[in-house]
Each structure stands twice: as structure tokens, then as C-alpha cells.
Design a protein around this motif. Sequence first.
Motif, PDB file in Angstrom:
ATOM      1  N   UNK A  21      60.213  27.427  49.470  1.00  0.00           N
ATOM      2  CA  UNK A  21      61.277  27.203  50.448  1.00  0.00           C
ATOM      3  C   UNK A  21      62.655  27.241  49.796  1.00  0.00           C
ATOM      4  N   UNK A  22      62.749  26.668  48.598  1.00  0.00           N
ATOM      5  CA  UNK A  22      64.043  26.645  47.907  1.00  0.00           C
ATOM      6  C   UNK A  22      64.514  28.052  47.569  1.00  0.00           C
ATOM      7  N   UNK A  23      63.587  28.907  47.140  1.00  0.00           N
ATOM      8  CA  UNK A  23      63.953  30.288  46.836  1.00  0.00           C
ATOM      9  C   UNK A  23      64.358  31.034  48.103  1.00  0.00           C
ATOM     10  N   UNK A  24      63.652  30.758  49.186  1.00  0.00           N
ATOM     11  CA  UNK A  24      63.984  31.378  50.463  1.00  0.00           C
ATOM     12  C   UNK A  24      65.415  31.025  50.874  1.00  0.00           C
ATOM     13  N   UNK A  25      65.746  29.738  50.773  1.00  0.00           N
ATOM     14  CA  UNK A  25      67.080  29.275  51.157  1.00  0.00           C
ATOM     15  C   UNK A  25      68.143  29.857  50.229  1.00  0.00           C
ATOM     16  N   UNK A  26      67.845  29.894  48.936  1.00  0.00           N
ATOM     17  CA  UNK A  26      68.817  30.371  47.946  1.00  0.00           C
ATOM     18  C   UNK A  26      69.164  31.845  48.139  1.00  0.00           C
ATOM     19  N   UNK A  39      70.002  38.347  54.031  1.00  0.00           N
ATOM     20  CA  UNK A  39      69.835  38.748  55.421  1.00  0.00           C
ATOM     21  C   UNK A  39      70.886  39.760  55.849  1.00  0.00           C
ATOM     22  N   UNK A  40      71.938  39.899  55.057  1.00  0.00           N
ATOM     23  CA  UNK A  40      73.003  40.855  55.373  1.00  0.00           C
ATOM     24  C   UNK A  40      72.621  42.289  55.014  1.00  0.00           C
ATOM     25  N   UNK A  58      64.678  40.392  52.348  1.00  0.00           N
ATOM     26  CA  UNK A  58      64.963  40.079  50.935  1.00  0.00           C
ATOM     27  C   UNK A  58      64.723  38.606  50.598  1.00  0.00           C
ATOM     28  N   UNK A  59      65.107  37.650  51.460  1.00  0.00           N
ATOM     29  CA  UNK A  59      64.767  36.248  51.130  1.00  0.00           C
ATOM     30  C   UNK A  59      63.267  36.029  50.976  1.00  0.00           C
ATOM     31  N   UNK A  60      62.465  36.655  51.836  1.00  0.00           N
ATOM     32  CA  UNK A  60      61.010  36.510  51.742  1.00  0.00           C
ATOM     33  C   UNK A  60      60.503  37.147  50.453  1.00  0.00           C
ATOM     34  N   UNK A  61      61.067  38.271  50.065  1.00  0.00           N
ATOM     35  CA  UNK A  61      60.628  38.920  48.828  1.00  0.00           C
ATOM     36  C   UNK A  61      60.908  38.039  47.613  1.00  0.00           C
ATOM     37  N   UNK A  62      62.088  37.430  47.567  1.00  0.00           N
ATOM     38  CA  UNK A  62      62.416  36.563  46.423  1.00  0.00           C
ATOM     39  C   UNK A  62      61.515  35.325  46.400  1.00  0.00           C
ATOM     40  N   UNK A  63      61.251  34.753  47.564  1.00  0.00           N
ATOM     41  CA  UNK A  63      60.343  33.602  47.619  1.00  0.00           C
ATOM     42  C   UNK A  63      58.936  34.010  47.188  1.00  0.00           C
ATOM     43  N   UNK A  64      58.539  35.224  47.529  1.00  0.00           N
ATOM     44  CA  UNK A  64      57.212  35.723  47.166  1.00  0.00           C
ATOM     45  C   UNK A  64      57.083  35.912  45.658  1.00  0.00           C
ATOM     46  N   UNK A  65      58.146  36.362  45.038  1.00  0.00           N
ATOM     47  CA  UNK A  65      58.139  36.506  43.574  1.00  0.00           C
ATOM     48  C   UNK A  65      57.816  35.169  42.925  1.00  0.00           C
ATOM     49  N   UNK A  66      58.482  34.122  43.384  1.00  0.00           N
ATOM     50  CA  UNK A  66      58.243  32.784  42.828  1.00  0.00           C
ATOM     51  C   UNK A  66      56.801  32.345  43.063  1.00  0.00           C
ATOM     52  N   UNK A  67      56.277  32.650  44.242  1.00  0.00           N
ATOM     53  CA  UNK A  67      54.916  32.216  44.566  1.00  0.00           C
ATOM     54  C   UNK A  67      53.884  32.915  43.687  1.00  0.00           C
TER      55      UNK A  67
END
Length: 398
Positions: A48-53, A58-59, A281-290
Motif C-alpha cells: 500500500x505504501x508503494x502504491x501511495x508513493x 496516474x498522470x 504505474x502505481x500498481x506496477x511499482x507496488x507489484x515490484x515490491x511484492x
Amino acid sequence: MNPHLQKLQPYPFEKLSELKQGITPPGDKPHIALSIGEPKHPTPHFIAESLIAHLHGLANYPATKGLLELRRTIADWLSHRFSLPPASVDPERHVLPCNGTREALFSFAQCVIDAAEQPLVLMPNPFYQIYEGAALLGGAEPYFLNTTRETGYLPDFESVPDKIWERCQLIYICSPGNPSGSVISAETHRALINLSERHDFIIASDECYSEIYLDESVPPPSLLQSAHDMGNTEFKRCVVFHSLSKRSNAPGLRSGFVAGDADILKQYQRYRTYHGCALSLPVQHASIKAWQDEKHVTESRAAYRRKFSAVHDVLKDHLDLSIPPGGFYLWPDVHRDDCQFAQDLYARQNLTVLPGSFLSREAHGINPGQNHVRIALVAPLEECVEAAHRIREFIQSM
């Protein structure tokens, strides 16, 4: 309208809702739902933190192929998890991100089926209903492989006639299986790959439960692992589907990947560009962390083991069940009509399980899901134990 839409059957949970309609369960017992395979373990905070960061992403429009960093992370995870040699999975050729396995399992069939050739799509029975829907809307005919106690709740590929393999364009397999939790061995993978080479069909291996297993020393093998071990280093005709929904308790993230045969994925990427299903892109970055973290996955497996053990202790003398090698479902034979069992259990105990016949079709003279129920041990431990006691009380009252 697409005429194939008329061939789709109601989804299992639509049938379940109808089954429960008009019933008023006991109000003094809080409802416990063990019917839906939605993980309830906490989603790791760092996801969640990566998603928010990365919400500023989204732009921007994301690319269908996804970030190279994500594909590299997935390739590294596959290599480490399934003992593949370094660089054997090429992030440029062998990996595509997807919106969870459900979306990809469905759209994949639309891409690879040639409806002009009267194709068959083979699948286990019982099965994840997306396989059937994907086949029908792709203009193919589903062919069901019954999985029963006698087959170890696995498809018996040796019993399939050559005339069926000759019409097969695609086969779905699922390991660990939904609903049984049975695991397909590397030896069986290899036999199936040999059949695919002989008859020229694609194997789509649904491995979304691969990270939930009973024995830490015996993790379920991947189709890619088996292919590479037999010298199929380009994973020809082999495609696997993985997701963060079950592995990382993040079903709402809608993030997974498809990996395997580079020639197939090249065409599938082309399809997906038109399909318009890129990960934000937020989902991709959160996925990397996961995908980079295993600690939360190990902890989740341990939690499922505790639930299986506790529930089995309560029910072992009252229900025909065993702890499966993988997945988070129990698949007991209740030795009576599964719909009536589920309906009465809800009416008397305010507890919902899924009738097995809702997950299967009549094929080759039987419905292999009949007289079984699927119990998803996704709720917290205390709730699962309470559910087990209610099931025991219900069985004893009969």
C-alpha cells in the motif's frame, strides 16, 4: 449480441445466492462465509505504501508491456522460485504483466483459438469457470477432464483419446488445483508437454495458488520448470499465469503476470495492446515490491497451515476430508447431496460453503463435483475454528 453469450452458465455465486434465497438463518450466530476464495490475511503495508508513493504515475499512460523493472523482477522471481538458471527467463521476451490471472486466463483464449477449425479446449472438471467461458466465447468447445478421488483429483491425461488431442488447441491446467489443492507433478508436466509437441496445442498453466502449500520442503513445481528440465529451454507451447491476489493477499491490486513461450507472448502482447488492459504505474511499482519480498508469503503459508490443522482436528472424525498439499480449500465428500448440505448448513448454522456441483459439469456420465463442498479457509483462525465446530454440530444433528 455475440451468440456465444447464450452458452454461458450462471456463475457459481449466482447459483449460491439463489440456493440461499428465502432462508432466514439463526440470528444468534454471526454469519461466516467460507464460500469465496478471497484471501483475508492482511495485505502487507509496504504494498500500500508503494502504491501511495507512486500515485503521481496516474498522470501517465502505462505501456501494455509494463515497466522493464517489473518484468526483470518477475523474471528474477521465477528463476529463484523455480530453480531456473539465471537469464533463462528473458524479461523482454518471456514475461508480460497482467491484471490478475482471471483477466489473462480469459483473454488468452480469445487470442490463441482459431474458431474455424472446430477446436476443443480441455480443462479439469471441477474447474475455475473462467476456463469454460473463455473457451465458449472464443468459439471453441470445452472438453472436460474429470478429476475424482480415483485420479487423485487430477486430470488423467493418459485416458484422453488421440482424436481429442488432435482437435485440442488449448488446455487449461491448475496446480495446486481449485478446488482440490492437488499438485501436478513434474513427471506429469513432462508427459503433457510431449503430448503438446505431438499434437500441437498450447498449455495454459494456472499457478495462482503455487505459493500456498503444506510442506515447505516440497513447493509445487511450475510448468516452466518442468519444460526447462526436459530441454525445452524456450518454453515452447508452455505459458504460466501467476498473481499477487493469493500470494500476497492483494486481490484488489489486480496484478499478475503471464510467462513462457516468446512467440506466443509476442502475439498475445499485440492482442493486449488492442484489448487495453495495461497495469497502472502505481500498481506496477507496488507489484515490484511484492514480488521482491518472500517474508510475508512464508508467514501467510504458516497461517494457512495453522487453520488447516485446527479445522482438521475438529472435523476429522465427522467429515470425509484430508489436508491438501496446496491451496487454501478443503474439498470434503459429504456423502449426500451437496446443494442440500450447503442449504441446510446455512439455514441451521448461518455458515456458507459452496456446493461442489456448482464448480463442475456433467461429463462422461458423472458430475465429479457432486456430493462435495468447497470450504475456503480464508477467514481468521478463530472464525475458521468456530465454523468447524458449527459444521460438526450440524453433522451430528443429522
